[in-house]
Scaffold this active site. Structure first.
Site, PDB file in Angstrom:
ATOM      1  N   LYS A 143     -20.001 -18.023   0.057  1.00 32.96           N
ATOM      2  CA  LYS A 143     -20.708 -18.330   0.107  1.00 32.96           C
ATOM      3  C   LYS A 143     -21.353 -17.484  -0.654  1.00 32.96           C
ATOM      4  O   LYS A 143     -21.355 -15.860  -1.011  1.00 32.96           O
ATOM      5  CB  LYS A 143     -20.881 -17.264   1.811  1.00 32.96           C
ATOM      6  CG  LYS A 143     -20.712 -18.680   2.467  1.00 32.96           C
ATOM      7  CD  LYS A 143     -21.241 -17.833   3.666  1.00 32.96           C
ATOM      8  CE  LYS A 143     -21.484 -19.334   5.345  1.00 32.96           C
ATOM      9  NZ  LYS A 143     -21.719 -18.461   6.342  1.00 32.96           N
ATOM     10  N   GLY A 167      -9.559 -10.472  -1.730  1.00 30.71           N
ATOM     11  CA  GLY A 167      -8.864 -10.216  -0.799  1.00 30.71           C
ATOM     12  C   GLY A 167      -8.040 -12.074  -1.394  1.00 30.71           C
ATOM     13  O   GLY A 167      -6.387 -12.333  -1.620  1.00 30.71           O
ATOM     14  N   ARG A 207       0.795  -1.146   0.071  1.00 30.94           N
ATOM     15  CA  ARG A 207      -0.111  -0.114  -0.235  1.00 30.94           C
ATOM     16  C   ARG A 207       1.166   0.962   0.142  1.00 30.94           C
ATOM     17  O   ARG A 207       0.202   2.459  -0.857  1.00 30.94           O
ATOM     18  CB  ARG A 207      -0.775  -0.128   1.611  1.00 30.94           C
ATOM     19  CG  ARG A 207      -2.127  -1.033   1.126  1.00 30.94           C
ATOM     20  CD  ARG A 207      -2.914  -1.342   1.932  1.00 30.94           C
ATOM     21  NE  ARG A 207      -4.350  -2.420   1.744  1.00 30.94           N
ATOM     22  CZ  ARG A 207      -5.315  -2.008   2.687  1.00 30.94           C
ATOM     23  NH1 ARG A 207      -4.596  -2.183   3.666  1.00 30.94           N
ATOM     24  NH2 ARG A 207      -5.874  -3.245   2.479  1.00 30.94           N
ATOM     25  N   GLY A 210     -13.557  -4.148   0.275  1.00 32.51           N
ATOM     26  CA  GLY A 210     -14.841  -3.504   0.796  1.00 32.51           C
ATOM     27  C   GLY A 210     -15.252  -3.137  -1.252  1.00 32.51           C
ATOM     28  O   GLY A 210     -15.390  -3.355  -1.389  1.00 32.51           O
TER      29      GLY A 210
HETATM   30  P1  ADP Z   1     -12.570 -13.386  -1.796  1.00 30.28           P
HETATM   31  O1  ADP Z   1     -11.915 -12.554  -0.451  1.00 30.28           O
HETATM   32  O2  ADP Z   1     -11.427 -13.126  -3.223  1.00 30.28           O
HETATM   33  O3  ADP Z   1     -13.890 -12.460  -1.733  1.00 30.28           O
HETATM   34  P2  ADP Z   1     -14.480 -14.460  -0.705  1.00 30.28           P
HETATM   35  O4  ADP Z   1     -13.740 -14.372   0.867  1.00 30.28           O
HETATM   36  O5  ADP Z   1     -15.169 -14.937  -0.872  1.00 30.28           O
HETATM   37  O6  ADP Z   1     -13.429 -14.851  -2.189  1.00 30.28           O
HETATM   38  O7  ADP Z   1     -13.714 -16.727  -0.621  1.00 30.28           O
HETATM   39  C1  ADP Z   1     -12.867 -17.392  -0.476  1.00 30.28           C
HETATM   40  C2  ADP Z   1     -12.896 -18.781  -0.001  1.00 30.28           C
HETATM   41  O8  ADP Z   1     -13.777 -19.569  -0.393  1.00 30.28           O
HETATM   42  C3  ADP Z   1     -12.058 -19.292   0.535  1.00 30.28           C
HETATM   43  O9  ADP Z   1     -11.658 -19.454   1.337  1.00 30.28           O
HETATM   44  C4  ADP Z   1     -11.704 -21.168  -0.469  1.00 30.28           C
HETATM   45  O10 ADP Z   1     -11.982 -21.668   0.377  1.00 30.28           O
HETATM   46  C5  ADP Z   1     -13.833 -20.960  -0.519  1.00 30.28           C
HETATM   47  N1  ADP Z   1     -14.364 -21.967  -0.781  1.00 30.28           N
HETATM   48  C6  ADP Z   1     -14.317 -22.001  -2.148  1.00 30.28           C
HETATM   49  N2  ADP Z   1     -14.722 -23.001  -3.227  1.00 30.28           N
HETATM   50  C7  ADP Z   1     -15.475 -23.383  -1.897  1.00 30.28           C
HETATM   51  C8  ADP Z   1     -16.196 -24.627  -2.280  1.00 30.28           C
HETATM   52  N3  ADP Z   1     -16.018 -25.639  -2.826  1.00 30.28           N
HETATM   53  N4  ADP Z   1     -16.255 -25.134  -0.762  1.00 30.28           N
HETATM   54  C9  ADP Z   1     -15.651 -24.813   0.313  1.00 30.28           C
HETATM   55  N5  ADP Z   1     -15.052 -23.329   0.737  1.00 30.28           N
HETATM   56  C10 ADP Z   1     -14.426 -23.054  -1.528  1.00 30.28           C
END
Ligand code: ADP
Ligand code: MG
Length: 399
Positions: A199, A357, A38, A380
């Site tokens: 999710k 992230g 950063r 965010g």
């Molecule tokens: P970002 O930080 O890029 O926005 P998210 O935090 O929404 O992404 O999602 C990342 C997480 O989702 C990771 O920790 C990954 O392990 C989890 N993940 C992805 N696919 C699955 C799955 N099929 N079952 C459980 N967890 C999952």
């Protein structure tokens, strides 16, 4: 693109005071900065202003002190790290307004840099308080915002100051806005979006917005399980929000009526335990998942088919991994698709923008982050932008 002023629009600013909002919310451990990304992002703006002869006052927040002076959150802690990156001395000022700042400005010479204290030590920062805004603005001649990552907040130093003083986008802000405009604002079509991650509930608004904007929506990760369940697929013990299958169906219907093709995996990698290289690992059709199995990645056939979708597209926006990429071999589909996107970007047929992230971590893991057109580290703010929301810190810069 809506227009904003950049540092190129500055006239003669020799000896003038620039109030520059940057992101110094740095990862720290035992009082030491562990990642200076950063700081490096702010360097082009700081150097540009110094070369123009301005006196540069950096404004930033650190942590959540909730309007109190909390010594462990003082920005004095990051001065050494900023000096190291800039290669010159930086003054620390333990206030953000008032006579102490005024005196410091008197001491600074054109081209000097000072870091003011953590803006969130003052309650008025998060309240966007007019009195605080006036007090900060009194010590500056113009305002520069170089912190896209804080632009989703309407705070005194992200929003109010931009209205109180002549306002300009810094170089990082400018690069981010230009990249985001190419990805969703005014993209070359066809456009593909990859939305993955854990999710559906955390990204509902992203999905709802994207189906109206893109030609292809690729859904992966845990989110895909909820959509598969909504289509009547038995996903076994997979991470799945069964209470959201109705919402998933609404999103599918909305996609249908706006001509957006939704892609879900038709083969998947499953196992009985949530662990790296588990003994029960296997690849199967989505309709063959057993009651005691979890879907942890898209399968190889799905990854290849998704790569073929990208080959027909000119623009890609990506948030969220396709699987539990932290554990081998559930990184395979994410890595494969990332490599395809990177290769298409290098060939020049695809503009690729990614953020989030875990997404940035996954692209680094795949070794292709440097090959993407643009990687946003804004968290965010990036997600709110993907939701189609107007970001106050960006809106305040528009002319
Ligand atoms: P970002 O930080 O890029 O926005 P998210 O935090 O929404 O992404 O999602 C990342 C997480 O989702 C990771 O920790 C990954 O392990 C989890 N993940 C992805 N696919 C699955 C799955 N099929 N079952 C459980 N967890 C999952
Ligand atoms: Mg995450």
């Amino acid at each position: 693109m809506s227009t904003f002023k950049t540092l190129d629009d500055l006239g003669d600013v020799t000896g003038k005071v620039a109030l520059v909002r940057v992101d110094l919310n740095l990862p720290m451990q035992d009082g030491a900065v562990t990642d200076d990304t950063r700081i490096r992002a702010a360097v082009p703006t700081i150097n540009d202003l110094c070369e123009k002869g301005a006196k540069v006052l950096l404004l930033a927040h650190f942590g959540r002190p909730n309007g109190e002076r909390v010594s462990t959150m003082s920005l004095s802690m990051v001065v050494g790290a900023v000096e190291k990156v800039l290669g010159k001395e930086v003054m620390f000022v333990p206030e953000i307004a008032g006579p102490v700042v005024e005196q410091s400005v008197g001491i600074l010479r054109p081209g000097d840099v000072a870091i003011l204290e953590n803006t969130r030590f003052w309650k008025g920062e998060e309240k966007n308080d007019p009195d605080l805004i006036k007090a900060i603005a009194a010590n500056g001649d113009f305002y520069v915002n170089d912190a896209f990552s804080a632009a989703h907040r309407a705070h005194a130093t992200t929003d109010g100051l931009a209205k109180a003083l002549p306002a300009y986008a810094g170089r990082s802000m400018q690069a981010e806005l230009e990249a985001l405009d190419k990805a969703l604002g005014n993209p070359v079509k066809p456009v593909a979006a990859v939305v993955g991650g854990a999710k559906v509930s955390s990204k509902l608004d992203v999905l709802k917005h994207l189906v109206t904007q893109v030609d292809h929506l690729i859904i992966g990760g845990g989110m895909a399980n909820t959509f598969l369940a909504a289509k009547g697929v038995d996903v076994g013990k997979s991470l799945c929000e069964h209470d959201l299958t109705g919402t998933a169906n609404e999103i599918l219907a909305a996609a249908d009526s706006s001509g957006c093709t939704v892609h879900l995996p038709y083969d998947v990698v499953v196992s009985k335990e949530f662990a790296a290289n588990p003994p029960s690992l296997r690849t199967c059709n989505v309709h063959e998942v057993a009651a005691d199995e979890m879907i942890l990645d898209a399968g190889p056939a799905a990854a290849e088919a998704l790569g073929d979708v990208l080959k027909t597209c000119r623009t890609l926006v990506w948030n969220g991994p396709l699987g539990a990429f932290e554990m081998a071999p559930f990184d395979a589909a994410t890595v494969a698709l990332a490599k395809t996107a990177a290769a298409l970007t290098i060939e020049g047929t695809l503009t690729s923008v990614a953020g989030g992230g875990d997404t940035v971590a996954a692209l680094n893991h795949a070794g292709v982050a440097k090959d993407f057109t643009y990687i946003s580290t804004a968290g965010g703010a990036f997600l709110e932008w993907m939701e189609g929301k107007e970001l106050p810190g960006v809106a305040a810069l528009l002319v």
